[in-house]
Scaffold this motif. Structure first.
Motif, PDB file in Angstrom:
ATOM      1  N   GLN A 195     -51.208  -2.517  26.413  1.00 42.60           N
ATOM      2  CA  GLN A 195     -52.439  -2.629  26.754  1.00 42.60           C
ATOM      3  C   GLN A 195     -53.297  -3.018  25.553  1.00 42.60           C
ATOM      4  O   GLN A 195     -53.271  -2.424  24.554  1.00 42.60           O
ATOM      5  N   PRO A 196     -53.930  -4.049  25.465  1.00 49.66           N
ATOM      6  CA  PRO A 196     -54.774  -4.591  24.241  1.00 49.66           C
ATOM      7  C   PRO A 196     -55.921  -3.543  23.958  1.00 49.66           C
ATOM      8  O   PRO A 196     -56.312  -3.193  24.942  1.00 49.66           O
ATOM      9  N   ASN A 197     -55.881  -3.197  22.829  1.00 49.92           N
ATOM     10  CA  ASN A 197     -56.810  -2.181  22.483  1.00 49.92           C
ATOM     11  C   ASN A 197     -56.975  -0.921  23.422  1.00 49.92           C
ATOM     12  O   ASN A 197     -58.013  -0.412  23.858  1.00 49.92           O
ATOM     13  N   ALA A 198     -55.671  -0.305  23.502  1.00 52.74           N
ATOM     14  CA  ALA A 198     -55.792   0.827  24.269  1.00 52.74           C
ATOM     15  C   ALA A 198     -56.409   1.931  23.649  1.00 52.74           C
ATOM     16  O   ALA A 198     -56.634   2.067  22.370  1.00 52.74           O
ATOM     17  N   ASP A 221     -44.611   7.451  19.584  1.00 49.74           N
ATOM     18  CA  ASP A 221     -43.774   8.643  19.863  1.00 49.74           C
ATOM     19  C   ASP A 221     -44.593   9.317  21.160  1.00 49.74           C
ATOM     20  O   ASP A 221     -45.522   9.568  21.156  1.00 49.74           O
ATOM     21  N   LEU A 222     -43.517   9.658  22.226  1.00 46.44           N
ATOM     22  CA  LEU A 222     -44.200  10.481  23.148  1.00 46.44           C
ATOM     23  C   LEU A 222     -43.869  12.091  23.022  1.00 46.44           C
ATOM     24  O   LEU A 222     -42.715  12.198  22.711  1.00 46.44           O
ATOM     25  N   LEU A 223     -44.925  12.899  22.993  1.00 45.12           N
ATOM     26  CA  LEU A 223     -44.823  14.185  22.670  1.00 45.12           C
ATOM     27  C   LEU A 223     -44.923  15.000  23.953  1.00 45.12           C
ATOM     28  O   LEU A 223     -44.320  16.119  24.021  1.00 45.12           O
ATOM     29  N   ASP A 224     -45.922  14.687  24.843  1.00 44.65           N
ATOM     30  CA  ASP A 224     -46.231  15.600  25.973  1.00 44.65           C
ATOM     31  C   ASP A 224     -46.656  14.778  27.115  1.00 44.65           C
ATOM     32  O   ASP A 224     -46.997  13.357  26.824  1.00 44.65           O
ATOM     33  N   LYS A 225     -46.688  15.275  28.487  1.00 44.68           N
ATOM     34  CA  LYS A 225     -47.071  14.591  29.635  1.00 44.68           C
ATOM     35  C   LYS A 225     -48.020  15.548  30.116  1.00 44.68           C
ATOM     36  O   LYS A 225     -47.577  16.590  30.470  1.00 44.68           O
ATOM     37  N   ASP A 226     -49.091  15.068  30.728  1.00 43.36           N
ATOM     38  CA  ASP A 226     -50.302  15.831  31.688  1.00 43.36           C
ATOM     39  C   ASP A 226     -50.637  14.514  32.540  1.00 43.36           C
ATOM     40  O   ASP A 226     -51.454  14.023  32.160  1.00 43.36           O
ATOM     41  N   ALA A 227     -50.185  14.908  33.902  1.00 40.65           N
ATOM     42  CA  ALA A 227     -50.469  14.223  34.965  1.00 40.65           C
ATOM     43  C   ALA A 227     -50.386  12.512  34.429  1.00 40.65           C
ATOM     44  O   ALA A 227     -49.071  12.178  34.114  1.00 40.65           O
ATOM     45  N   GLU A 228     -51.429  11.813  34.615  1.00 45.01           N
ATOM     46  CA  GLU A 228     -51.136  10.335  34.305  1.00 45.01           C
ATOM     47  C   GLU A 228     -51.327   9.939  32.723  1.00 45.01           C
ATOM     48  O   GLU A 228     -51.636   8.902  32.227  1.00 45.01           O
ATOM     49  N   TRP A 229     -51.433  11.216  32.107  1.00 47.22           N
ATOM     50  CA  TRP A 229     -51.352  11.222  30.702  1.00 47.22           C
ATOM     51  C   TRP A 229     -50.353  11.523  29.652  1.00 47.22           C
ATOM     52  O   TRP A 229     -49.846  12.291  30.061  1.00 47.22           O
ATOM     53  N   ASP A 243     -53.365   6.655  28.482  1.00 48.27           N
ATOM     54  CA  ASP A 243     -53.213   6.564  29.816  1.00 48.27           C
ATOM     55  C   ASP A 243     -51.547   5.965  30.097  1.00 48.27           C
ATOM     56  O   ASP A 243     -51.226   5.025  29.392  1.00 48.27           O
ATOM     57  N   GLU A 244     -50.799   6.637  31.051  1.00 51.19           N
ATOM     58  CA  GLU A 244     -49.441   6.060  31.190  1.00 51.19           C
ATOM     59  C   GLU A 244     -49.468   4.463  31.532  1.00 51.19           C
ATOM     60  O   GLU A 244     -48.388   4.112  31.454  1.00 51.19           O
ATOM     61  N   ARG A 245     -50.549   3.820  32.238  1.00 49.47           N
ATOM     62  CA  ARG A 245     -50.566   2.557  32.488  1.00 49.47           C
ATOM     63  C   ARG A 245     -50.730   1.732  31.199  1.00 49.47           C
ATOM     64  O   ARG A 245     -50.199   0.399  31.180  1.00 49.47           O
ATOM     65  N   SER A 246     -51.022   2.309  30.055  1.00 47.81           N
ATOM     66  CA  SER A 246     -51.160   1.385  28.714  1.00 47.81           C
ATOM     67  C   SER A 246     -49.954   1.241  28.093  1.00 47.81           C
ATOM     68  O   SER A 246     -49.802   0.409  27.253  1.00 47.81           O
ATOM     69  N   ILE A 247     -48.885   2.107  28.446  1.00 45.19           N
ATOM     70  CA  ILE A 247     -47.671   1.909  27.567  1.00 45.19           C
ATOM     71  C   ILE A 247     -46.432   1.863  28.608  1.00 45.19           C
ATOM     72  O   ILE A 247     -46.552   2.069  29.769  1.00 45.19           O
ATOM     73  N   VAL A 248     -45.344   1.353  27.853  1.00 44.54           N
ATOM     74  CA  VAL A 248     -44.157   1.379  28.642  1.00 44.54           C
ATOM     75  C   VAL A 248     -42.844   2.101  27.686  1.00 44.54           C
ATOM     76  O   VAL A 248     -42.849   1.688  26.545  1.00 44.54           O
ATOM     77  N   LYS A 249     -42.398   2.885  28.400  1.00 42.42           N
ATOM     78  CA  LYS A 249     -41.183   3.588  27.426  1.00 42.42           C
ATOM     79  C   LYS A 249     -40.156   2.470  27.278  1.00 42.42           C
ATOM     80  O   LYS A 249     -39.608   1.846  27.958  1.00 42.42           O
ATOM     81  N   ILE A 250     -39.714   3.024  26.111  1.00 44.38           N
ATOM     82  CA  ILE A 250     -38.589   2.209  25.527  1.00 44.38           C
ATOM     83  C   ILE A 250     -37.269   2.829  26.148  1.00 44.38           C
ATOM     84  O   ILE A 250     -37.011   3.820  25.988  1.00 44.38           O
TER      85      ILE A 250
END
Lengths: 250, 604
Positions: A195-198, A221-229, A243-250
């Motif tokens: 997402q540009p300028n997330a 780096d992914l550290l933690d998850k809470d619902a959609e965050w 927001d999880e929609r702003s990123i894509v996991k590698i």
């Protein structure tokens, strides 16, 4: 007996067909790429991914397609995925660097303590596969040395005993490195921001304060998850929720 | 009643009429203004003719009327005040004004004013409005209360003019817009309702001194107070034709509303009127920069000077060297980016520190921008620092100008720590690929297994451990034995000495046999422990062989043999000598000590 044979044959045939199918679709996608039909190529490569073919070459070629389409953050994502499965590959590293340069006006970096950074880079240079082989080789040499030591006359063979102990300790270290790399490659520990300028939030709530914005194409780096965050850490050490929609996991 | 009014009138008339001119000052610096007031006392001023103010600019008049009734006496005075601005230095005589008061023509006194040299102006309260007698005249002609007319009337007396410094400008070059308020009526609370967005431009606002006294300016042949309230520098970002939208204002002005009964400005009053208006719009043509642009063109447009200096050209390893690259001049300095310099890899280069200093006063953005690089040499040698070219466009010359930093030689003394060298080699490996194109696609490759965690992996990990355990148990007995032997060897010297000590106690003619027995056992035991010879294998020949194998000198071996012979003789023959015992004892001790030395020296 006969039925088992037929069955075995059938399985082999099916496998072969599937393999050749994957290969032919891959070749088809490569042809599209060469004809500059990048969108079509992306479609074909993605189909392969959906069929479970997560080979390095598929990821790498997808990265190239997005690079050609000037969608640099996505190119970064696929190069990172390729690099995850084949760390230290110079071609991928080169392309990734170019994509990063195009995607980002500035790459967030932090200067770690020099030695730590060096060691970490060195470990990350090779995948679990390489580290596993190194571990096994060292372990075997260590045991061979022990056996030699046991067969030496009493009071002699201390060189073998010392080397064997050192190598064994080294093997233990290598085992953990290999395990770590294996776990890192098998799970999702980082992601690319698309997402540009997330917005990076202070808390995992929509209305929370935005601490900073991140350019698309940055690796986090992914550290933690809470619902959609997701709680993420930027390369410069900054942490926050995204927001999880702003990123894509590698 | 009528009589009373008449009486009153008479009484008022009975006071002497006076017509006086007074000046605020007698002496005034040229750049100051002052007021002259003409006052008619105790009379109805019917006509007033001001004198010619030669040598002065006169504004006004403002009128005031003062009626007071004291003890039943009405005194009435009326005055006209002019504000004068001297035009030049010198002594001036302001001639008398003429007035018709109560039907009588009267002349005022004259005034002498000395105008002195320009003085630094202290803030002087002169807020207000200009009463240009001619304007007054104009207004008188057009008296109307019609709303539209008021608006056009006000518009003539208050407006904002936007003036661009140029109408055609190069892309990236600076253009200044000046917003000036012209007014000749009083106003209150003038606000900007909408400011233009300046799309397509980068803007930089100047500081404008808002407290400054409005200057008097002539616009379209009329005098106005003029005050510049906004000045902004614009840097066009792309070529084309642009229109800068007008700025919108709203505020309250005071207009003179003529009295409906008296056709005279004297009776007019000031009334507030809500007035909104806008400035003019400005059309700007942005000219594209001439093509072709040189390769070193940095995007900067303006007039710049440029300097680049290394603080030293000789340094030691790890001693930081500073490179300052600074740009000074006028133009879009903010857009100048740090020069991309490829320093030799032996130098650790940090991101440059940026120092900016802009003057936002005046009408030209000027200042300096400095990039400070810190370079830390990691290795000794002679290095060539890269050359750099900075190209900019000079809109006055209509040409591109290039500055160059030549290549600079830097000498570094000392050598790098080996670890740094190694790291550099590793780093260089990575950075060598300066290909600016991506590598092409790959052909099909099957997914590689990670191998870690597979059954084969665990098999290969666990099997050597089993092997280890097996080897351990297989060797266990020998190992234990060897441990014992090792222990014995370590204790050999001590055990022998202990036996000899017992022998010493037996050094008595009666216990001759016991003494020799102890000594011989001490020697046999020592040799057996030290050389791992089983007691069953002990023989003089065997010992001699083993000792020489362990590099014990021949004379030592011979000494041992002779000692053993002596002991045997003493043990098995009947005669003995006490003095022999002493010699044997010391001989044994010496032999053990020396052999010990030889064994440790030769065999570690």
């Amino acid at each position: 007996m006969r039925s088992v044979k037929t069955y075995g044959c059938l399985v082999l045939l099916l496998l072969a067909v599937q393999m050749s199918f994957a290969k032919s679709q891959f070749d088809q996608a490569n042809t599209c790429y060469k004809n500059k039909q990048y969108t079509q190529a992306i479609h074909l490569y993605r189909e392969l991914l959906q069929k479970g073919d997560h080979s390095v070459s598929v990821y790498y070629n997808l990265g190239n397609c997005f690079y050609q389409l000037k969608e640099f953050p996505k190119a970064v994502l696929y190069y990172e995925k390729a690099l995850k499965h084949d760390p230290g590959n110079e071609k991928i590293e080169h392309n990734l660097k170019l994509a990063q340069n195009k995607a980002l006006t500035k790459i967030e970096t932090s200067r770690n303590f020099f030695v730590t950074e060096f060691v970490r880079n060195f470990v990350r240079e090779y995948g679990a596969r390489v580290w596993t082989f190194v571990f096994l080789i060292v372990l075997w040499i260590s045991v061979i040395f022990f056996i030699i030591y046991f067969n030496k006359a009493p009071g002699t063979g201390y060189f073998y005993r010392g080397s064997a102990i050192t190598l064994l300790l080294f093997a233990v270290l290598l085992f953990f490195i290999a395990k770590d790399r294996y776990e890192e490659q098998a799970s999702f520990v980082s992601a690319v921001v698309l997402q540009p300028n997330a917005e990076l939030k202070a808390e995992p709530v929509q209305g929370a304060k935005t601490t900073t914005t991140i350019e698309a194409g940055n690796k986090v780096d992914l550290l933690d998850k809470d619902a959609e965050w997701y709680k993420i850490a930027l390369p410069n050490g900054k942490e926050g929720w995204i927001d999880e929609r702003s990123i894509v996991k590698i | 009643m009528l009589a009373f009014v008449f009486l009153l009138f008479i009484s008022s008339v009975s006071f002497a009429q006076r017509f006086i001119a007074t000046a605020e000052v007698k002496e005034i610096p040229q750049n100051y203004t002052f007021d002259i007031t003409y006052t008619a006392e105790n009379g109805d001023l019917e006509k007033f003719t001001p004198p010619k103010f030669d040598g002065f600019d006169a504004y006004g008049p403002s009128q005031s009327q003062n009626i007071s009734i004291v003890n039943g006496h009405m005194s009435k005075s009326m005055s006209y005040t002019y504000t004068l601005q001297p035009k030049k230095q010198g002594d001036f005589v302001i001639p008398a004004a003429t007035a018709i008061i109560n039907g009588k023509t009267m002349q005022s006194n004259t005034l002498t004013i000395k105008v002195t040299a320009v003085q630094k102006q202290a803030q002087q309260g002169n807020q207000g409005y200009i009463q240009d007698p001619f304007a007054q005249q104009d207004r008188r002609k057009q008296r109307s209360t019609d709303e539209g007319d008021i608006k056009t009337e006000v518009a003539k007396n208050m407006f904002v003019v936007v003036t661009p410094s140029k109408r055609a400008v190069y892309e990236g070059d600076q253009l200044t817009l000046s917003y000036k308020l012209y007014f000749r009526i009083q106003y209150q609370g003038l606000n900007v309702i909408k400011a233009p967005s300046y799309d397509g431009f980068l803007s930089e606002e100047f500081k404008v001194d808002q407290d400054q006294e409005p200057a008097i300016e002539i616009y379209n042949g009329k005098k106005y107070y003029a005050q510049e309230f906004k000045r902004i520098a614009l840097f066009p970002q792309k070529d084309g034709k642009f229109t800068i939208e007008p700025m919108q204002f709203a505020g309250t002005v005071f207009i003179q509303v003529p009295d409906p009964f008296f056709n005279d400005p004297f009776f007019s009053t000031l009334e507030p009127y809500n007035y909104s208006f806008q400035s003019n719009s400005v059309d700007i043509e942005v000219i594209p920069l001439p093509k072709p642009q040189p390769a070193n063109f940095s995007g900067a447009v303006g007039k710049f000077s440029f300097s680049a200096n290394y603080d030293k050209t000789k340094a030691k390893v790890n001693e930081p060297i500073e490179l300052k690259v600074s740009y000074t001049g006028t133009g879009n300095l903010k857009l100048i980016q740090a020069p991309k310099l490829e320093f030799p890899e032996e130098f650790e280069a940090y991101d440059p520190k940026v120092k900016e200093d802009y003057a936002t006063q005046g009408s030209v953005v000027s200042g300096s921008k400095t990039f400070e690089y810190v370079l830390v040499p990691q290795d000794g040698g002679k290095f060539t620092m890269p050359a750099y070219e900075f190209g900019y466009f000079d809109p006055d010359k209509k040409n591109y100008v290039t500055f160059k930093i030549p290549e600079t030689a830097i000498e570094v003394e000392g050598t790098a720590a080996p670890s740094v060298n190694l790291l550099r080699i590793l780093k260089r490996d990575k950075q060598d690929s300066k290909k600016s194109e991506i590598y092409g696609i790959l052909s099909y490759e099957e997914k590689k297994d990670v191998f870690f965690g597979t059954p084969l992996f665990w098999g290969l990990t666990i099997s050597p451990m089993l092997l280890f355990v097996a080897a351990f148990f297989f060797r266990k007995r020998d190992y234990e034995e060897s441990e014992l032997l090792l222990l014995r060897r370590k204790k050999a010297t001590r055990m022998a000495m202990k036996r000899l000590a017992t022998a010493k106690k037996l050094m008595h003619p009666d216990k001759e046999k016991a003494f020799y027995n102890e000594v011989i056992r001490a020697l046999w035991q020592y040799v057996s422990d030290k050389l791992y010879i089983r007691p069953s294998d002990l023989s003089k020949e065997n010992i001699a062989h083993k000792l020489s194998e362990r590099h014990v000198t021949e004379d030592r071996i011979a000494a041992l043999k002779s000692m053993l012979d002596t002991c045997e003789q003493a043990l098995f023959s009947q005669e003995g000598k006490a003095d022999n015992m002493q010699a044997t004892y010391t001989g044994a001790i010496d032999w053990i000590t020396e052999t010990d030395e030889q064994l440790t020296k030769k065999n570690g």
